[in-house]
Design an enzyme around this catalytic site. Structure first.
Site, short mmCIF file in Angstrom:
data_model
loop_
_atom_site.label_atom_id
_atom_site.label_comp_id
_atom_site.label_asym_id
_atom_site.label_seq_id
_atom_site.Cartn_x
_atom_site.Cartn_y
_atom_site.Cartn_z
CD GLU A 33 -3.14 -0.31 0.09
OE1 GLU A 33 -3.12 -0.01 -1.12
OE2 GLU A 33 -3.83 -1.23 0.54
CB THR A 35 4.39 0.28 -2.71
OG1 THR A 35 3.22 -0.45 -3.05
CG2 THR A 35 4.77 -0.06 -1.28
CG ASP A 36 0.34 3.07 -6.48
OD1 ASP A 36 0.62 3.86 -5.55
OD2 ASP A 36 -0.80 3.02 -7.00
N GLY A 120 -16.05 5.80 -2.01
CA GLY A 120 -15.33 6.25 -0.82
C GLY A 120 -15.01 5.13 0.15
N GLY A 122 -12.68 2.70 -0.52
CA GLY A 122 -11.32 2.20 -0.73
C GLY A 122 -11.25 1.07 -1.75
CB SER A 126 -12.54 7.51 -8.70
OG SER A 126 -11.44 7.07 -7.95
CG ASP A 170 -6.59 2.46 -7.30
OD1 ASP A 170 -5.90 1.60 -6.71
OD2 ASP A 170 -6.98 3.50 -6.75
CE1 TYR A 220 -2.87 7.76 -2.57
CE2 TYR A 220 -2.01 9.50 -3.98
CZ TYR A 220 -2.20 8.15 -3.71
OH TYR A 220 -1.73 7.21 -4.59
C1 GLA Z 1 -5.23 4.94 -3.86
C2 GLA Z 1 -4.46 5.34 -5.12
C3 GLA Z 1 -3.50 4.24 -5.53
C4 GLA Z 1 -2.61 3.80 -4.36
C5 GLA Z 1 -3.45 3.54 -3.11
C6 GLA Z 1 -2.59 3.28 -1.91
O1 GLA Z 1 -6.07 3.88 -4.11
O2 GLA Z 1 -5.33 5.61 -6.19
O3 GLA Z 1 -2.71 4.66 -6.61
O4 GLA Z 1 -1.60 4.74 -4.12
O5 GLA Z 1 -4.32 4.62 -2.82
O6 GLA Z 1 -1.86 2.12 -2.08
#
Ligand code: GLA
Length: 388
Positions: A33, A35-36, A120, A122, A126, A170, A220
């Site tokens: 998480e 990390t992307d 919303g 998680g 979107s 995502d 974020y």
């Molecule tokens: C959101 C972002 C992703 C990623 C996660 C956390 O979902 O859209 O790109 O950074 O948070 O891992």
């Protein structure tokens, strides 16, 4: 589950045309998480909750949008797209904005958005709208865009139109998901590998805190900046370090220790990248217990070092962490609300949901929604009329 025939009928009532219909799923992420956007790895999967868009061409340059969930209409002009960051229409209009910037030839269209990815929570609702839209427009206007380019367009739409400096996880998952598999994605090279994840006797349970997050208005983007700050402190001494993917704890100890906050943010990310690689080996060895322990460790890091959890998410993990039927649990996604992901022994799922719901209500006064996620394929065309 969205009923495609119902969506078709609704589209017909609104526009008197047969639509092209596309499905793009939400996602879970088992580990890896935040990390992307640090060029690390992630281990997500597409799920059975998805966004559906129905779409048809128009003879002018207008875009007629309808969101079934909000029973709301919105009309936009392709030559004058207005940014409205926190409105659902941005996820569709952001895609058009990208396509126009890339000089793709599109005209006006009608679009109806429906689906069952909770907003919303998680599960990347979107990204699912963005992926469904770009996939549908690609088919409708025969744009010939590759899957990976569609993913990048969707990510850019979120970054530039919605304002969230998100990573690629995502969108990649919504497009590349594969039934009963998780995707080990290298977010630097975009190389990926599917790992089977259909374990007998266990279920993936999502426990939703009911705290709706809006990442675009959260910290974020600040986290991303803090990671970049850590990288630039290291770079002053070791210029070849381009991202936290290239950094080590030793480098942090040497060059970042004087700034405790930045140190903690970066330390979490470096540990999480290493933890994910070890977790993939657990999966290959079929050692789900070791895998689950790492999920708990991820939660601790996200909560204490990276500070993207919230009271309710911490309560949710605390409530179940001593339960012998729970193999692993942690907050999932960007954080600041949304749900936890839990790997639970199948025969204990019902009782766990019942108990946790009661206790969660006692502690927070709030409702708990629970979903049992199954891993499904990524985006696909569901219906294509002969003429559209
Ligand atoms: C959101 C972002 C992703 C990623 C996660 C956390 O979902 O859209 O790109 O950074 O948070 O891992």
């Amino acid at each position: 589950m969205c009923d495609i025939d119902r969506l078709h009928r609704l589209f017909w009532q609104l526009h008197h045309k047969d639509p092209l219909i596309v499905r793009a799923p939400g996602r879970i992420n088992l580990i890896g998480e935040h990390t992307d956007y640090n060029s690390g790895y992630v281990l997500p999967a597409a799920i059975d909750k998805a966004v559906y868009v129905a779409i048809s061409k128009r003879n002018d340059n207008k875009i007629y949008l309808h969101a079934e969930e909000y029973n709301e209409n919105y009309i936009a002009d392709i030559e004058n797209l207005r940014q409205n960051k926190f409105h659902w229409s941005s996820y569709v209009l952001g895609i058009i904005d990208q396509l126009l910037k890339k000089k793709f030839s599109i005209t006006g269209f009608n679009i109806v958005v429906d689906g069952d990815v909770p907003v919303g929570a998680g599960m990347a609702a979107s990204a699912a709208i963005e992926c469904a839209t770009v996939f549908a427009l690609n088919a409708l206007f025969e744009l010939n865009i590759s899957m990976l380019d569609m993913v990048k367009i969707a990510q850019k739409a979120e970054q530039e139109f919605v304002g969230l400096q998100c990573g690629i996880m995502d969108m990649f998952t919504s497009m590349y998901g594969k039934k009963d598999h998780v995707i080990c994605l290298d977010c630097r090279s975009f190389e990926y590998e599917y790992f089977p994840f259909k374990q007998d006797g266990i279920k993936i349970v999502l426990l939703d805190t009911s705290i709706k997050h809006s990442l675009a208005s959260s910290e974020y983007n600040t986290r991303k900046k803090q990671c970049e700050e850590g990288v630039s402190l290291i770079q002053q001494h070791i210029p070849q370090v381009q991202s936290l993917r290239d950094a080590t704890i030793e480098m942090l100890d040497k060059y970042v220790a004087q700034n405790k906050l930045i140190y903690n943010r970066c330390r979490y990310v470096i540990e999480e990248i290493n933890r994910l690689l070890a977790a993939c080996i657990d999966l290959q060895k079929n050692d789900i217990a070791a895998f689950g322990k790492k999920m708990f460790a991820t939660h601790k890091g996200l909560s204490k070092m990276y500070e993207v959890s919230c009271n309710e998410l911490d309560i949710m993990v605390d409530l179940i962490k001593h339960n012998k039927s729970v193999i692993g649990a942690r907050m999932m996604g960007g954080g600041f609300g949304g749900c936890t992901i839990n790997i639970v022994k199948e025969d204990a799922v019902e009782e766990l949901i019942y108990d946790t719901r009661e206790k969660y209500r006692e502690k927070t006064g709030m409702n708990l929604n629970a979903y049992i996620a199954s891993i499904e394929d990524g985006a696909s065309l569901q219906k294509s009329p002969v003429r559209f």
